[in-house]
Design an enzyme around this catalytic site. Structure first.
Site, PDB file in Angstrom:
ATOM      1  N   ASP A 132      -0.261  -0.424  -4.576  1.00  0.00           N
ATOM      2  CA  ASP A 132      -1.656   0.017  -4.586  1.00  0.00           C
ATOM      3  C   ASP A 132      -1.775   1.372  -3.911  1.00  0.00           C
ATOM      4  OD1 ASP A 132      -4.358   0.315  -4.696  1.00  0.00           O
ATOM      5  OD2 ASP A 132      -4.863  -1.512  -3.579  1.00  0.00           O
TER       6      ASP A 132
ATOM      7  N   LYS B  35       0.842  -1.201   0.000  1.00  0.00           N
ATOM      8  CA  LYS B  35       0.000   0.000   0.000  1.00  0.00           C
ATOM      9  C   LYS B  35       0.872   1.243   0.000  1.00  0.00           C
ATOM     10  CE  LYS B  35      -3.727   0.297   2.748  1.00  0.00           C
ATOM     11  NZ  LYS B  35      -4.928   0.328   1.896  1.00  0.00           N
TER      12      LYS B  35
ATOM     13  N   LYS C 215     -13.407  -7.860  -7.937  1.00  0.00           N
ATOM     14  CA  LYS C 215     -13.825  -8.471  -6.671  1.00  0.00           C
ATOM     15  C   LYS C 215     -15.133  -9.190  -6.937  1.00  0.00           C
ATOM     16  CE  LYS C 215     -11.703  -5.058  -3.567  1.00  0.00           C
ATOM     17  NZ  LYS C 215     -10.671  -4.562  -4.499  1.00  0.00           N
TER      18      LYS C 215
ATOM     19  N   GLU D 139      -1.624   0.003  -8.876  1.00  0.00           N
ATOM     20  CA  GLU D 139      -3.083  -0.064  -8.806  1.00  0.00           C
ATOM     21  C   GLU D 139      -3.681   1.282  -8.407  1.00  0.00           C
ATOM     22  OE1 GLU D 139      -4.092  -3.768  -6.867  1.00  0.00           O
ATOM     23  OE2 GLU D 139      -5.888  -2.855  -6.029  1.00  0.00           O
TER      24      GLU D 139
ATOM     25  N   ASP E 147      -8.926  -0.566  -9.775  1.00  0.00           N
ATOM     26  CA  ASP E 147      -9.605  -1.333  -8.726  1.00  0.00           C
ATOM     27  C   ASP E 147     -10.900  -0.609  -8.356  1.00  0.00           C
ATOM     28  OD1 ASP E 147     -10.385  -2.841  -6.591  1.00  0.00           O
ATOM     29  OD2 ASP E 147      -8.742  -2.296  -5.275  1.00  0.00           O
TER      30      ASP E 147
HETATM   31 MG    MG Z   1      -6.863  -1.830  -4.454  1.00  0.00          MG
END
Ligand code: MG
Length: 302
Positions: free
Chosen positions: A137, A108, A212, A163, A188
């Site tokens: 991300d 992250k 997802k 991402e 995403d």
């Molecule tokens: Mg993500």
């Protein structure tokens, strides 16, 4: 969700909404399920609005089980990307995950100052074996300018993809960043629903789509789209329990539409084994959670 056919065949589905990700709320999902009543017919099941993507995911999964249309356990396997915490803490976690056999990681970023995170990025890359992969991300946190600075740096480094560099609303910026830099970008938050993924595909998005499935409506519809559109995808977990996750993993492996590591390496979400299922290791196969008993979970939840 428990669906029973008149002949006694039973199927299971899980409604796991994530409203801040653009899905219906739990209250809306509950209302829709209540409206179906105890004995819904085909037309009632088919009439659940598209917007209720989590309810539709659960219904489709339960109906597939009732119909016996569940893919057989696949012998295929996919790597799992382990999630690394933001900041320097990533370096501490990385060692333990490497030791457990993980070779794919997601870190992250966009949490601290870029200059600080760049130092950590280089330390992470230096600690990774050459066969390992690192994806970043930003969760849409960067400004257009910061995203440019980051992608310039990443261009010279072995990063699998970056991402959601900027917020989903910044459509033009995302398209521009994708053409301005050689780094692979992934969407995403931008592709929370199948409709939005389709729209990005029509815009010509050539990067990765992080999908997802628990939030994206019927699993088979999603997998068919991936198959036909031949998009580059990463399948990722949301806040579903072992019930839905097992269905997703089996279907994804059977479909064989991606070689990218699964985004299921987030660790336990619920902190309870009967909901989280067995620990997720560096590789996932169709046998994951083979001993899971949906009936027992249903009883425990009621
Ligand atoms: Mg993500």
């Amino acid at each position: 969700m428990r669906l029973e056919r008149e002949d006694g065949a039973v199927g299971w589905g899980e409604v796991a909404p994530l409203p801040w990700f653009g899905t219906e709320t739990v209250v809306e999902a509950e209302e829709a399920c209540r409206a179906l009543g105890d004995r819904p017919d085909e037309s009632a099941l088919a009439a659940v609005p598209e917007r209720l993507s989590c309810v539709r995911f659960a219904l489709a999964a339960a109906r597939a089980e009732v119909a016996g249309a569940v893919p057989l356990v696949s012998t295929k396997r996919l790597a799992v990307a382990a999630l690394l915490p933001a900041g320097r803490a990533a370096l501490d976690v990385l060692g333990a995950r490497l030791e457990s056999g993980f070779l794919s990681f997601k870190w992250k970023v966009g949490v601290g100052r870029p200059e600080e995170e760049w130092g950590v990025l280089d330390d992470l890359l230096a600690s990774l074996p050459t066969s390992a992969k690192l994806r970043l991300d930003a969760n849409g946190a960067w400004s257009r300018r910061d995203a440019g600075r980051w992608l310039e740096r990443c261009a010279e480094r072995p990063v699998e993809f970056v991402e959601q560099p900027v917020a989903p609303e910044a459509v033009d910026d995302l398209l521009k960043l994708a053409t301005d830099f050689p780094v692979k970008l992934a969407l995403d938050e931008s592709v929370a629903t199948l409709a939005s993924a389709r729209a990005w595909h029509e815009r010509g998005w050539g990067g990765v789509f992080v999908l997802k499935p628990a939030l994206a409506g019927p699993l088979e519809v999603l997998l068919d789209w991936v198959r036909v559109a031949q998009v580059d995808v990463v399948f990722s977990s949301a806040m579903e329990s072992v019930l839905a996750r097992r269905q997703i993993v089996r279907a994804v492996l059977a479909a064989g539409v991606t070689r990218r590591a699964l985004g299921f390496g987030v660790g336990p979400v619920f902190g309870a084994r009967e909901l989280d299922g067995p620990e997720i290791g560096p590789l996932m196969d169709g046998d994951w959670a083979a001993s899971f008993n949906p009936e027992a979970q249903w009883t425990a939840c009621n």
